[in-house]
Design a protein around this motif. Structure first.
Motif, short mmCIF file in Angstrom:
data_model
loop_
_atom_site.label_atom_id
_atom_site.label_comp_id
_atom_site.label_asym_id
_atom_site.label_seq_id
_atom_site.Cartn_x
_atom_site.Cartn_y
_atom_site.Cartn_z
N GLU A 174 1.35 3.73 -2.23
CA GLU A 174 0.21 4.15 -3.03
C GLU A 174 -0.77 3.00 -3.13
OE1 GLU A 174 1.46 5.54 -6.81
OE2 GLU A 174 2.65 7.20 -6.02
N GLY A 175 -2.05 3.32 -2.92
CA GLY A 175 -3.08 2.30 -3.01
C GLY A 175 -3.50 2.06 -4.45
N GLY A 176 -4.69 1.52 -4.62
CA GLY A 176 -5.18 1.25 -5.96
C GLY A 176 -5.03 -0.21 -6.34
N THR A 177 -5.46 -0.51 -7.55
CA THR A 177 -5.49 -1.90 -8.00
C THR A 177 -4.10 -2.49 -8.20
OG1 THR A 177 -5.64 -1.16 -10.32
CG2 THR A 177 -7.72 -1.58 -9.15
N MET A 178 -3.09 -1.64 -8.32
CA MET A 178 -1.74 -2.17 -8.54
C MET A 178 -1.04 -2.58 -7.25
SD MET A 178 -0.16 0.18 -11.61
CE MET A 178 1.34 -0.81 -11.59
N LEU A 179 -1.64 -2.30 -6.10
CA LEU A 179 -1.00 -2.63 -4.83
C LEU A 179 -0.81 -4.14 -4.70
CD1 LEU A 179 0.18 -1.72 -2.17
CD2 LEU A 179 -2.13 -1.59 -1.23
N GLU A 185 -7.98 0.02 2.42
CA GLU A 185 -7.03 -0.64 1.52
C GLU A 185 -5.89 -1.32 2.28
OE1 GLU A 185 -6.42 1.17 -2.78
OE2 GLU A 185 -6.31 2.73 -1.25
#
Length: 281
Positions: free
Chosen positions: A162-167, A193
C-alpha cells in the motif's frame, strides 16, 4: 544466455542514457527480439506504442544514421533463422497471448543460464531480518505471493503493498528492526510512488534493493542495486505476468538455498498444518 537474440539486443542498449520513450522502444525490441530485424519503423512504432519519428530519433540516439541503418545492424546480430515474423498470424488473439507468454518464459530461461545474479539475490534476501517486500498496484499480487511463501521459511517477512505517506514509515521501521535488503516487484504502469520508495530505501534507509521488473530499462532501474528482468505479456487488454511470477518463485528457491534452516521450517509448518487440519489434500 549472451548468445540469444534478446541478449544481443540488450548489449546494444547497455550503458545508454535513454529517455522514457526510448526505453519503451528498447523494451519492445528485446521482448520481440527475433522479429524486430524484419519490422519497418512504422511497425516498430506500433509495437512500442510510440510515433514513427520517435523510432527514427531512437536509432540516431544509438549512433546510427537512421532506422534503416539500425535495422541492417539488427539483421547482422540476430540471425535470420531466429526470426519468427508472421508466425502469430495463424493464431487467434487468445492463442497469441499465450504464445507471447511462452516467448517471455523462453527469454527468462535464457537469462537464468547465468545463475549468479539470482544466487546473489537469494543470499541478500535470506540475510535481511526482517525482509520487506514491496509491490504496488499491478505488482501487489506478485509481492503478496512471494511474501506468502517466503514466510514459511524466513523468520520475518513484511509486505509493503500500500502506498501513501506511511510507506516510508514502514521502510524505516524495517530498517530499525535490522533489515539490510528490500525486494521490489515493479510492473507497468510503474507508479511514481514505487520509484520514490526505492529512492528512499536506498538513499535514506541504506537498504540494498533487489528488483524484479518487466525490463532492464524500467524506471526503477536507476534505484536498484540488483535488477533481474522478466517481461510481461501485452497481448490482452490487461498485461499478463507469468514470467515475473516464475522469477519470484526462482528467487524463493535461491533464498531457501541460502537459509540453513529452511527445510526444518517447512517440515514444521507441514506438521502444524496436519495437526490443525488446514488442507483437504
Amino acid at each position: 544466455m549472451r548468445d540469444s537474440p534478446a541478449a544481443r539486443l540488450q548489449e546494444l542498449f547497455e550503458g545508454r542514457r535513454l529517455t522514457p520513450t526510448q526505453r519503451r522502444i528498447a523494451h519492445s525490441m528485446v521482448r520481440r527480439a527475433a522479429d524486430v530485424p524484419f519490422l519497418s519503423s512504422v511497425e516498430l512504432a506500433e509495437l512500442a506504442g510510440v510515433s514513427q519519428p520517435s523510432v527514427t530519433r531512437f536509432a540516431v540516439a544509438l549512433g546510427f544514421d537512421g532506422y534503416p541503418a539500425l535495422r541492417r545492424h539488427l539483421r547482422e546480430i540476430v540471425p535470420a533463422e531466429a526470426g519468427v515474423a508472421g508466425e502469430s498470424e495463424t493464431y487467434n488473439e487468445y492463442q497469441q497471448a499465450v504464445h507471447g507468454e511462452i516467448e517471455n518464459l523462453r527469454q527468462l530461461a535464457e537469462l537464468l543460464a547465468d545463475p549468479v545474479p539470482v544466487e546473489r539475490a537469494g543470499r541478500l534476501l535470506a540475510a535481511s531480518r526482517p525482509l520487506p517486500v514491496l509491490g504496488l498496484r499491478a505488482a501487489s499480487s506478485q509481492a503478496k505471493g512471494f511474501a506468502y511463501f517466503a514466510a514459511k521459511v524466513h523468520p520475518d517477512v513484511r509486505t509493503l503493498d500500500e502506498g501513501g505517506t506511511m510507506l516510508a514509515d514502514r521502510i524505516d521501521a524495517a530498517r530499525r528492526a535490522g533489515a539490510s535488503a528490500l525486494l521490489c516487484f515493479a510492473l507497468p504502469r510503474h507508479p511514481k510512488e514505487v520509484v520514490e520508495a526505492l529512492e528512499y530505501a536506498r538513499g535514506r534507509a541504506g537498504l540494498t534493493v533487489v528488483t524484479v521488473a518487466d525490463s532492464a530499462f524500467a524506471p526503477v532501474a536507476a534505484h536498484s542495486d540488483l535488477l533481474i528482468p522478466a517481461a510481461v505479456g501485452t497481448g490482452l487488454a490487461f498485461d499478463t505476468a507469468c514470467a515475473p511470477m516464475l522469477l519470484g518463485r526462482v528467487l524463493l528457491e535461491a533464498m531457501c538455498d541460502a537459509l540453513p534452516d529452511a527445510q526444518a521450517r517447512l517440515e514444521a509448518f507441514d506438521a502444524s498444518a496436519v495437526a490443525r487440519g488446514l488442507f483437504l489434500d
